[in-house]
Design a protein around this motif. Sequence first.
Motif, PDB file in Angstrom:
ATOM      1  N   VAL A 127       8.236   9.666  -0.276  1.00 33.71           N
ATOM      2  CA  VAL A 127       6.467   8.643   0.057  1.00 33.71           C
ATOM      3  C   VAL A 127       5.596   8.158  -1.476  1.00 33.71           C
ATOM      4  CG1 VAL A 127       4.112   8.509   1.181  1.00 33.71           C
ATOM      5  CG2 VAL A 127       6.628  10.158   2.099  1.00 33.71           C
ATOM      6  N   SER A 128       5.057   6.670  -1.602  1.00 33.45           N
ATOM      7  CA  SER A 128       4.842   6.654  -2.023  1.00 33.45           C
ATOM      8  C   SER A 128       2.814   5.976  -1.823  1.00 33.45           C
ATOM      9  CB  SER A 128       5.702   4.916  -3.385  1.00 33.45           C
ATOM     10  OG  SER A 128       6.657   5.741  -3.647  1.00 33.45           O
ATOM     11  N   ILE A 129       2.183   6.118  -2.324  1.00 30.95           N
ATOM     12  CA  ILE A 129       0.974   5.598  -1.932  1.00 30.95           C
ATOM     13  C   ILE A 129       0.478   5.150  -2.951  1.00 30.95           C
ATOM     14  CG2 ILE A 129      -0.807   6.416  -1.244  1.00 30.95           C
ATOM     15  CD1 ILE A 129       0.133   8.550   0.046  1.00 30.95           C
ATOM     16  N   ARG A 130       0.007   3.629  -3.079  1.00 31.40           N
ATOM     17  CA  ARG A 130      -0.698   2.723  -4.326  1.00 31.40           C
ATOM     18  C   ARG A 130      -2.039   3.726  -4.382  1.00 31.40           C
ATOM     19  NH1 ARG A 130      -1.625  -2.901  -2.505  1.00 31.40           N
ATOM     20  NH2 ARG A 130      -4.123  -1.990  -2.191  1.00 31.40           N
ATOM     21  N   LYS A 131      -1.966   4.172  -5.671  1.00 35.36           N
ATOM     22  CA  LYS A 131      -3.393   4.918  -6.451  1.00 35.36           C
ATOM     23  C   LYS A 131      -4.805   4.127  -6.200  1.00 35.36           C
ATOM     24  CE  LYS A 131      -0.570   6.443 -10.291  1.00 35.36           C
ATOM     25  NZ  LYS A 131      -0.377   6.518 -11.676  1.00 35.36           N
ATOM     26  N   ASP A 132      -4.874   3.337  -5.684  1.00 37.34           N
ATOM     27  CA  ASP A 132      -5.806   2.883  -5.641  1.00 37.34           C
ATOM     28  C   ASP A 132      -6.559   3.277  -4.131  1.00 37.34           C
ATOM     29  OD1 ASP A 132      -3.853   0.378  -5.192  1.00 37.34           O
ATOM     30  OD2 ASP A 132      -6.094  -0.367  -3.572  1.00 37.34           O
ATOM     31  N   ILE A 133      -6.084   3.746  -3.229  1.00 37.70           N
ATOM     32  CA  ILE A 133      -5.899   4.289  -1.839  1.00 37.70           C
ATOM     33  C   ILE A 133      -6.621   5.966  -2.088  1.00 37.70           C
ATOM     34  CG2 ILE A 133      -5.030   4.464   0.268  1.00 37.70           C
ATOM     35  CD1 ILE A 133      -3.322   1.987  -0.166  1.00 37.70           C
ATOM     36  N   GLU A 134      -7.249   6.513  -1.645  1.00 39.25           N
ATOM     37  CA  GLU A 134      -8.002   7.756  -2.293  1.00 39.25           C
ATOM     38  C   GLU A 134      -7.149   8.529  -0.148  1.00 39.25           C
ATOM     39  OE1 GLU A 134     -11.796   7.498  -2.551  1.00 39.25           O
ATOM     40  OE2 GLU A 134     -11.838   6.764  -4.222  1.00 39.25           O
ATOM     41  N   GLN A 135      -5.764   8.641  -1.262  1.00 36.15           N
ATOM     42  CA  GLN A 135      -5.008   9.624  -0.084  1.00 36.15           C
ATOM     43  C   GLN A 135      -4.024  10.431  -0.183  1.00 36.15           C
ATOM     44  OE1 GLN A 135      -3.318   6.931   2.796  1.00 36.15           O
ATOM     45  NE2 GLN A 135      -2.220   8.368   3.773  1.00 36.15           N
ATOM     46  N   ASN A 136      -3.867  11.845   0.112  1.00 37.04           N
ATOM     47  CA  ASN A 136      -3.162  12.872  -0.509  1.00 37.04           C
ATOM     48  C   ASN A 136      -2.664  12.543   0.704  1.00 37.04           C
ATOM     49  OD1 ASN A 136      -4.140  13.511  -2.547  1.00 37.04           O
ATOM     50  ND2 ASN A 136      -6.323  14.982  -1.619  1.00 37.04           N
ATOM     51  N   LYS A 196       0.979  -1.039   0.249  1.00 38.54           N
ATOM     52  CA  LYS A 196      -0.386   0.130   0.003  1.00 38.54           C
ATOM     53  C   LYS A 196       0.924   1.040  -0.098  1.00 38.54           C
ATOM     54  CE  LYS A 196      -3.508  -2.236   2.805  1.00 38.54           C
ATOM     55  NZ  LYS A 196      -4.347  -2.370   4.062  1.00 38.54           N
ATOM     56  N   TYR A 197       2.074   1.054   0.533  1.00 38.27           N
ATOM     57  CA  TYR A 197       2.346   2.981   0.799  1.00 38.27           C
ATOM     58  C   TYR A 197       4.184   2.087   0.803  1.00 38.27           C
ATOM     59  CZ  TYR A 197      -1.292   3.914   3.524  1.00 38.27           C
ATOM     60  OH  TYR A 197      -2.997   4.232   4.006  1.00 38.27           O
ATOM     61  N   GLN A 254       1.246  11.432   9.910  1.00 39.51           N
ATOM     62  CA  GLN A 254       1.087  11.847   8.926  1.00 39.51           C
ATOM     63  C   GLN A 254       0.179  10.980   7.307  1.00 39.51           C
ATOM     64  OE1 GLN A 254       0.870  15.641  10.276  1.00 39.51           O
ATOM     65  NE2 GLN A 254       0.619  15.395   7.461  1.00 39.51           N
ATOM     66  N   LEU A 255       1.077   9.993   7.590  1.00 40.33           N
ATOM     67  CA  LEU A 255       0.727   9.153   7.185  1.00 40.33           C
ATOM     68  C   LEU A 255      -0.230   7.381   7.026  1.00 40.33           C
ATOM     69  CD1 LEU A 255       1.456   7.644   3.702  1.00 40.33           C
ATOM     70  CD2 LEU A 255       3.101   7.006   4.667  1.00 40.33           C
ATOM     71  N   ILE A 256      -0.100   7.342   8.636  1.00 41.72           N
ATOM     72  CA  ILE A 256      -0.860   6.061   8.926  1.00 41.72           C
ATOM     73  C   ILE A 256      -1.092   6.595  10.418  1.00 41.72           C
ATOM     74  CG2 ILE A 256      -0.387   4.256   7.024  1.00 41.72           C
ATOM     75  CD1 ILE A 256       1.691   3.828   9.468  1.00 41.72           C
ATOM     76  N   PRO A 257      -1.722   7.637  10.177  1.00 43.13           N
ATOM     77  CA  PRO A 257      -2.605   7.472  11.689  1.00 43.13           C
ATOM     78  C   PRO A 257      -3.348   7.186  12.281  1.00 43.13           C
ATOM     79  CG  PRO A 257      -3.842   9.533  10.116  1.00 43.13           C
ATOM     80  CD  PRO A 257      -2.396   8.854   9.733  1.00 43.13           C
ATOM     81  N   GLN A 258      -4.319   6.068  11.555  1.00 44.52           N
ATOM     82  CA  GLN A 258      -4.730   5.212  11.671  1.00 44.52           C
ATOM     83  C   GLN A 258      -4.640   4.313  12.027  1.00 44.52           C
ATOM     84  OE1 GLN A 258      -4.019   6.260   8.600  1.00 44.52           O
ATOM     85  NE2 GLN A 258      -4.607   3.884   7.248  1.00 44.52           N
ATOM     86  N   TYR A 259      -3.058   4.060  12.380  1.00 39.74           N
ATOM     87  CA  TYR A 259      -2.394   2.611  12.933  1.00 39.74           C
ATOM     88  C   TYR A 259      -1.468   2.840  14.575  1.00 39.74           C
ATOM     89  CZ  TYR A 259      -2.992  -0.343   8.578  1.00 39.74           C
ATOM     90  OH  TYR A 259      -3.615  -1.209   7.574  1.00 39.74           O
TER      91      TYR A 259
END
Length: 347
Positions: free
Chosen positions: A166-175, A111-112, A331-336
């Motif tokens: 920082v690379s975010i897979r395009k199917d993940i809707e995240q800026n 994902k990242y 900034q990238l994964i606050p949900q974790y």
Amino acid sequence: MKKLKVAELFAGIGAWSKALEKLNIDHEVVEAIEFDEKTMHSYNLIHNSDFKSKDITLINPSEFPDHDLLFYSPPCQAFSVAGKQEGFDDSKGRGMLFFEALKVIQAKKPKYAIMENVKGLTQKKFQFEFETMLQLLEQEGYNNYWKVLNAADYGIAHHRERVFIVSIRKDIEQNFMFPGKENEFTSLSDLLEPHVDEKYYLSEVACLRLNTIDKRAKDKGLGFKNIFVNIHINDNGEFYEQESQLFLNLDANFFKGPDGKRTMINVIPDSISQSEYSGLRMPTPLECLRLMGFEDKDYFKLKLNNISNSQIYKMSGNSIVVNVVEKILKQLIPQYIKSSEALSIHN
């Protein structure tokens, strides 16, 4: 929230994992790739793991474990001002190791992915290499964000500029936005040991040698090469700074001793009662780990297992400042992140 699966390439002593630990992120490191056996051993001591040293060029990407987040930090010598700056054409092949990481990204599509390297990679001299990296990541289905960050802007008295992609897979809707600068950092004097062995102090001969190096550099029009930070010690044995200072140029060659291009600490006593602790000295291995954001317990794990000072100097200089990685992950994964502070951060 499902446990975050993480992989580290060119793992070093695991600054990435240390940041995950300090942020209290529930995670599992499914693979850590590090070529150097001594460094891999130290990684295992710090993180209570049991990975074996491996050559990344010999792994099969399709057999690599699935993971959510990939960290990678290819050797920087091919792009560093301290090296020959041969880029992709590096004579030792280090400039091409990005492509080994890319093979894993192609095969496993995490994902990242986060890459770290020297600031020199972003210079005009390496425009082809840098743009190639970004284009290939984009072609693999990633939105990419990059920026040069200085550790001194993120809570530690250490001037260390590095580029992060920082690379975010395009199917993940995240800026993604890189963390903003902080106004304050830990004082350099707070990172120093109060009393250190006399072996860390420079002899009169060594000081004269540094002066000779300075004179030669000045005669060549290169300016001063020596880097000193002045730390004062009061009658209570407490260090302080008359003005905020940053440590500069912590590199992997500190074990070779001072050569006129590395930061030395100049301890200045307020009175004669503290004169025994005064003089010009090198930072200790513990201080170097602190400057990279590691904890004292990490140092003691290494020393209790007979890891040499020279090895700690080398690994510290090759590492990444943990504080910077922490800010990026917030900034990238606050949900974790389990802490309430981190959960309040939104992209």
